[in-house]
Design a protein around this motif. Structure first.
Motif, PDB file in Angstrom:
ATOM      1  N   LEU A 326    -145.000  51.203 -66.630  1.00 53.58           N
ATOM      2  CA  LEU A 326    -145.865  51.162 -65.604  1.00 53.58           C
ATOM      3  C   LEU A 326    -144.993  51.714 -64.272  1.00 53.58           C
ATOM      4  O   LEU A 326    -145.915  51.764 -63.225  1.00 53.58           O
ATOM      5  N   ASP A 327    -143.967  51.807 -64.295  1.00 53.57           N
ATOM      6  CA  ASP A 327    -143.323  52.232 -63.194  1.00 53.57           C
ATOM      7  C   ASP A 327    -143.081  50.969 -62.270  1.00 53.57           C
ATOM      8  O   ASP A 327    -143.605  50.290 -62.290  1.00 53.57           O
ATOM      9  N   PHE A 328    -142.216  51.348 -61.088  1.00 59.50           N
ATOM     10  CA  PHE A 328    -142.230  50.340 -60.039  1.00 59.50           C
ATOM     11  C   PHE A 328    -143.588  49.959 -59.173  1.00 59.50           C
ATOM     12  O   PHE A 328    -144.327  51.090 -58.936  1.00 59.50           O
ATOM     13  N   VAL A 329    -144.034  48.830 -59.041  1.00 63.66           N
ATOM     14  CA  VAL A 329    -145.098  48.508 -58.142  1.00 63.66           C
ATOM     15  C   VAL A 329    -144.994  47.392 -57.109  1.00 63.66           C
ATOM     16  O   VAL A 329    -144.141  46.577 -57.571  1.00 63.66           O
ATOM     17  N   THR A 330    -145.738  47.271 -56.329  1.00 65.57           N
ATOM     18  CA  THR A 330    -145.772  46.243 -55.258  1.00 65.57           C
ATOM     19  C   THR A 330    -146.731  45.234 -55.683  1.00 65.57           C
ATOM     20  O   THR A 330    -147.692  45.445 -56.452  1.00 65.57           O
ATOM     21  N   ARG A 331    -146.929  44.001 -54.899  1.00 70.57           N
ATOM     22  CA  ARG A 331    -147.977  43.197 -54.938  1.00 70.57           C
ATOM     23  C   ARG A 331    -149.238  43.909 -54.587  1.00 70.57           C
ATOM     24  O   ARG A 331    -149.359  44.914 -53.762  1.00 70.57           O
ATOM     25  N   CYS A 332    -150.358  43.477 -55.024  1.00 70.55           N
ATOM     26  CA  CYS A 332    -151.606  44.200 -54.836  1.00 70.55           C
ATOM     27  C   CYS A 332    -151.868  45.311 -55.443  1.00 70.55           C
ATOM     28  O   CYS A 332    -153.054  46.015 -55.290  1.00 70.55           O
ATOM     29  N   ALA A 333    -151.003  45.964 -56.251  1.00 71.12           N
ATOM     30  CA  ALA A 333    -151.354  47.100 -57.060  1.00 71.12           C
ATOM     31  C   ALA A 333    -151.914  46.871 -58.319  1.00 71.12           C
ATOM     32  O   ALA A 333    -152.562  47.868 -58.833  1.00 71.12           O
ATOM     33  N   MET A 334    -151.812  45.664 -58.949  1.00 72.11           N
ATOM     34  CA  MET A 334    -152.543  45.392 -60.349  1.00 72.11           C
ATOM     35  C   MET A 334    -153.665  44.224 -59.881  1.00 72.11           C
ATOM     36  O   MET A 334    -153.803  43.630 -58.905  1.00 72.11           O
ATOM     37  N   VAL A 335    -154.421  43.915 -61.116  1.00 71.79           N
ATOM     38  CA  VAL A 335    -155.356  43.003 -61.043  1.00 71.79           C
ATOM     39  C   VAL A 335    -154.721  41.696 -60.965  1.00 71.79           C
ATOM     40  O   VAL A 335    -153.457  41.507 -61.515  1.00 71.79           O
ATOM     41  N   LYS A 336    -155.225  40.509 -60.312  1.00 70.76           N
ATOM     42  CA  LYS A 336    -154.312  39.401 -60.064  1.00 70.76           C
ATOM     43  C   LYS A 336    -153.665  38.672 -61.156  1.00 70.76           C
ATOM     44  O   LYS A 336    -152.662  38.333 -61.089  1.00 70.76           O
ATOM     45  N   PRO A 337    -154.499  38.182 -62.245  1.00 71.37           N
ATOM     46  CA  PRO A 337    -153.808  37.811 -63.423  1.00 71.37           C
ATOM     47  C   PRO A 337    -152.386  38.552 -63.955  1.00 71.37           C
ATOM     48  O   PRO A 337    -151.549  38.048 -64.040  1.00 71.37           O
ATOM     49  N   PHE A 338    -152.791  39.845 -63.759  1.00 71.72           N
ATOM     50  CA  PHE A 338    -151.432  40.630 -64.380  1.00 71.72           C
ATOM     51  C   PHE A 338    -150.476  40.470 -63.385  1.00 71.72           C
ATOM     52  O   PHE A 338    -149.238  40.303 -63.630  1.00 71.72           O
ATOM     53  N   GLU A 339    -150.722  40.535 -62.196  1.00 68.57           N
ATOM     54  CA  GLU A 339    -149.838  40.428 -60.923  1.00 68.57           C
ATOM     55  C   GLU A 339    -149.108  39.162 -60.760  1.00 68.57           C
ATOM     56  O   GLU A 339    -147.804  39.195 -60.866  1.00 68.57           O
ATOM     57  N   ASP A 340    -149.978  38.051 -61.027  1.00 68.24           N
ATOM     58  CA  ASP A 340    -149.109  36.847 -60.940  1.00 68.24           C
ATOM     59  C   ASP A 340    -148.170  36.696 -62.325  1.00 68.24           C
ATOM     60  O   ASP A 340    -147.058  36.126 -61.938  1.00 68.24           O
ATOM     61  N   ALA A 341    -148.677  36.960 -63.463  1.00 68.25           N
ATOM     62  CA  ALA A 341    -147.779  36.978 -64.542  1.00 68.25           C
ATOM     63  C   ALA A 341    -146.468  37.839 -64.321  1.00 68.25           C
ATOM     64  O   ALA A 341    -145.631  37.486 -64.674  1.00 68.25           O
ATOM     65  N   MET A 342    -146.530  38.921 -63.588  1.00 64.13           N
ATOM     66  CA  MET A 342    -145.496  39.955 -63.792  1.00 64.13           C
ATOM     67  C   MET A 342    -144.539  39.290 -62.624  1.00 64.13           C
ATOM     68  O   MET A 342    -143.249  39.461 -62.921  1.00 64.13           O
ATOM     69  N   PHE A 343    -144.700  38.903 -61.410  1.00 60.36           N
ATOM     70  CA  PHE A 343    -143.917  38.462 -60.305  1.00 60.36           C
ATOM     71  C   PHE A 343    -143.548  37.074 -60.863  1.00 60.36           C
ATOM     72  O   PHE A 343    -142.709  36.721 -60.010  1.00 60.36           O
ATOM     73  N   ALA A 344    -144.031  36.430 -61.828  1.00 62.14           N
ATOM     74  CA  ALA A 344    -143.410  35.231 -62.300  1.00 62.14           C
ATOM     75  C   ALA A 344    -142.171  35.373 -63.129  1.00 62.14           C
ATOM     76  O   ALA A 344    -141.513  34.355 -63.598  1.00 62.14           O
ATOM     77  N   LEU A 345    -142.126  36.387 -63.901  1.00 60.95           N
ATOM     78  CA  LEU A 345    -141.239  36.897 -64.779  1.00 60.95           C
ATOM     79  C   LEU A 345    -139.722  37.124 -64.183  1.00 60.95           C
ATOM     80  O   LEU A 345    -139.466  37.434 -62.986  1.00 60.95           O
ATOM     81  N   LYS A 346    -138.570  36.799 -65.154  1.00 64.64           N
ATOM     82  CA  LYS A 346    -137.311  37.246 -64.615  1.00 64.64           C
ATOM     83  C   LYS A 346    -136.901  38.768 -65.471  1.00 64.64           C
ATOM     84  O   LYS A 346    -137.855  38.928 -66.384  1.00 64.64           O
ATOM     85  N   LYS A 347    -136.071  39.240 -65.001  1.00 72.02           N
ATOM     86  CA  LYS A 347    -135.763  40.775 -65.498  1.00 72.02           C
ATOM     87  C   LYS A 347    -135.373  40.348 -66.931  1.00 72.02           C
ATOM     88  O   LYS A 347    -134.621  39.655 -67.415  1.00 72.02           O
ATOM     89  N   GLY A 348    -136.314  41.176 -67.886  1.00 71.74           N
ATOM     90  CA  GLY A 348    -135.840  41.135 -69.374  1.00 71.74           C
ATOM     91  C   GLY A 348    -136.777  40.091 -69.953  1.00 71.74           C
ATOM     92  O   GLY A 348    -136.888  40.153 -71.128  1.00 71.74           O
ATOM     93  N   ASP A 349    -137.616  39.114 -69.171  1.00 71.02           N
ATOM     94  CA  ASP A 349    -138.500  38.360 -69.973  1.00 71.02           C
ATOM     95  C   ASP A 349    -139.665  39.065 -70.254  1.00 71.02           C
ATOM     96  O   ASP A 349    -140.023  40.072 -69.598  1.00 71.02           O
ATOM     97  N   ILE A 350    -140.304  38.437 -71.467  1.00 70.52           N
ATOM     98  CA  ILE A 350    -141.495  38.795 -71.932  1.00 70.52           C
ATOM     99  C   ILE A 350    -142.625  37.654 -71.724  1.00 70.52           C
ATOM    100  O   ILE A 350    -142.208  36.500 -71.896  1.00 70.52           O
ATOM    101  N   SER A 351    -143.827  38.031 -71.313  1.00 72.68           N
ATOM    102  CA  SER A 351    -144.800  37.032 -70.857  1.00 72.68           C
ATOM    103  C   SER A 351    -145.543  36.523 -72.083  1.00 72.68           C
ATOM    104  O   SER A 351    -145.602  37.201 -73.173  1.00 72.68           O
ATOM    105  N   ASP A 352    -146.335  35.294 -71.824  1.00 69.87           N
ATOM    106  CA  ASP A 352    -147.339  35.170 -72.885  1.00 69.87           C
ATOM    107  C   ASP A 352    -148.445  36.034 -72.825  1.00 69.87           C
ATOM    108  O   ASP A 352    -148.393  36.993 -71.888  1.00 69.87           O
ATOM    109  N   LEU A 353    -149.369  35.870 -73.507  1.00 63.59           N
ATOM    110  CA  LEU A 353    -150.809  36.702 -73.319  1.00 63.59           C
ATOM    111  C   LEU A 353    -151.271  36.483 -72.030  1.00 63.59           C
ATOM    112  O   LEU A 353    -151.526  35.349 -71.832  1.00 63.59           O
ATOM    113  N   VAL A 354    -151.596  37.644 -71.500  1.00 66.78           N
ATOM    114  CA  VAL A 354    -152.465  37.664 -70.154  1.00 66.78           C
ATOM    115  C   VAL A 354    -153.675  38.215 -70.366  1.00 66.78           C
ATOM    116  O   VAL A 354    -153.736  39.555 -70.835  1.00 66.78           O
TER     117      VAL A 354
END
Length: 427
Positions: A326-354
């Protein structure tokens, strides 16, 4: 038919002339002033043009002129000359329409359909399913589609009458030769020049002549009236010069506006999307979720295969073939559930189901660009200018009051006001 026009074009022109002239013989233009109600201003082939029709057509034409030339003089649009020109065009159009009927000019349905199909303006009134939006057309044009079709049909028939005459006319050889020769003929001329300076030595001017000329032409020798003035200018820039921002204010402003001076944190992620819109049945949503959970388990076991799994299974057409990137994005570029999950991850991590409104996402954070805030000293000049501008707005009102009071109390000089407000007297 055009052979007939060509043969009898003078007869056709006389016929059109005889249709127009009687309307003005019996209904002269002088009568249009002071008319009211449904009073008739012209008659063509038994059909009247009433004053309300004339007024309405004139309004339409002046509105069009205003749209094309917003700065046009309003008095010009309501002048007698322009109103008369509108009436002339109405009479001309009615005469052409009458001639089209008399000579059986008509427009075929096929020709009319082709013209409408090629009209880009009409395409805007077609809905997604190809139907014509009558209500939108009526609101935009003030006419029904049937009225518009009748108007176009009448215009095209009138054009045939004009083309029958103008399109088949010819110029005799003598007239053509006279016109062309006017551009290419050459003339030989002689010029005698009389320069005033050649005769100056032959003229003697006495003092009495000079004095008499001076008295008769004193206005030529008058210098324009002049005045020497002094003035002061008090504006925001002048008020800003008298303001000194302290260091504490500058640092407070810097701390409150760090986001403005720096760059926001950016994150790069890849995702796998299994679509499950709200309109999907509960059974299909359950199947979509089960598939997403299985893909999540697969990439958790082998994170390095995330891009391959995304290419084969992601239902996001914009990112699937790029391995979900998805390339580089800042906050408010994605829908909120997706954004919250992405900004809670560390580099290389994979999220749970969002879960979002689009379906089920699996997100892998691939890179982070931290926020960059320049040091205070680097942006100090910008901050100082902003702070002084804010304070200048408040100080300007106070300075304006001092300025008014001072020049009123000491009207003989601007110097006291200039010294008080640190302004420069200008001349």
């Amino acid at each position: 038919m055009f052979d007939t026009f060509r043969k009898y074009n003078k007869v056709v022109m006389i016929f059109l002339f005889l249709l127009i002239i009687p309307s003005f013989v019996f209904f002269g233009v002088e009568r249009y002033q002071g008319m009211g109600g449904d009073e008739k201003v012209a008659r063509i082939q038994g059909h009247d043009i009433t004053k309300p029709e004339w007024d309405q057509q004139h309004r339409v034409e002046t509105d069009r002129i205003r749209q094309q030339s917003p700065n046009v003089d309003p008095t010009l649009l309501d002048s007698d000359a322009l109103r008369y020109a509108t009436l002339e065009r109405m009479v001309r159009d009615r005469v052409l329409a009458a001639a089209a009927v008399k000579t059986n000019m008509s427009v075929s349905e096929d020709r009319l359909a082709r013209m409408f199909a090629q009209d880009a303006g009409l395409a805007a009134f077609r809905t997604a399913d190809g139907k014509f939006d009558r209500e939108a057309f009526l609101r935009a044009t003030g006419r029904t589609p049937e009225q518009y079709e009748a108007s176009v049909r009448a215009d095209m028939a009138s054009q045939q009458v004009l083309l029958g005459v103008t399109g088949t006319s010819f110029a005799p050889a003598a007239l053509t030769a006279a016109t062309v020769n006017a551009f290419y003929d050459r003339r030989e001329i002689q010029v005698a020049r009389f320069a005033p300076e050649s005769f100056a030595s032959k003229v003697t001017v006495s003092d009495a002549d000079i004095e008499a000329y001076y008295k008769d032409h004193t206005s030529q020798f008058q210098a324009p009236e002049q005045a020497s003035i002094e003035y002061l200018v008090l504006d925001l820039e002048a008020a800003k010069k008298n303001i000194v921002a302290n260091e504490a204010d500058l640092k407070t402003y810097y701390e409150q506006n760090t986001a403005r001076f720096g760059t926001k944190e950016e994150r790069r992620a890849s995702h796998i999307l299994i679509t499950a819109p709200a309109s999907m049945s509960s059974g299909d949503r359950a199947k979509a979720k089960a598939k997403a959970e299985q893909l999540l388990a697969d990439v958790k076991k082998a994170p390095a295969t995330f891009a391959d799994v995304a290419r084969k299974n992601s239902q996001d057409p914009g990112s699937a073939e790029k391995g979900g990137d998805l390339d580089f994005v800042t906050r408010c570029a994605m829908v909120k559930p997706f954004e919250d999950a992405m900004f809670a991850l560390k580099k290389g991590d994979i999220s749970d189901l969002v879960e979002t409104e689009f379906g089920y996402h699996i997100i892998q954070l691939t890179d982070i660009k931290p926020a960059v805030v320049p040091p205070f000293e680097k942006v100090r000049a910008t901050i100082e200018n902003d702070v002084r501008a804010q304070q200048a707005t408040q100080e300007f009102a106070k300075a304006a009051e001092i300025f008014t009071d001072t020049v009123y109390q000491q009207p003989e000089s601007l110097k006291p006001a200039a010294e008080k407000l640190k302004l420069t007297i200008q001349t």
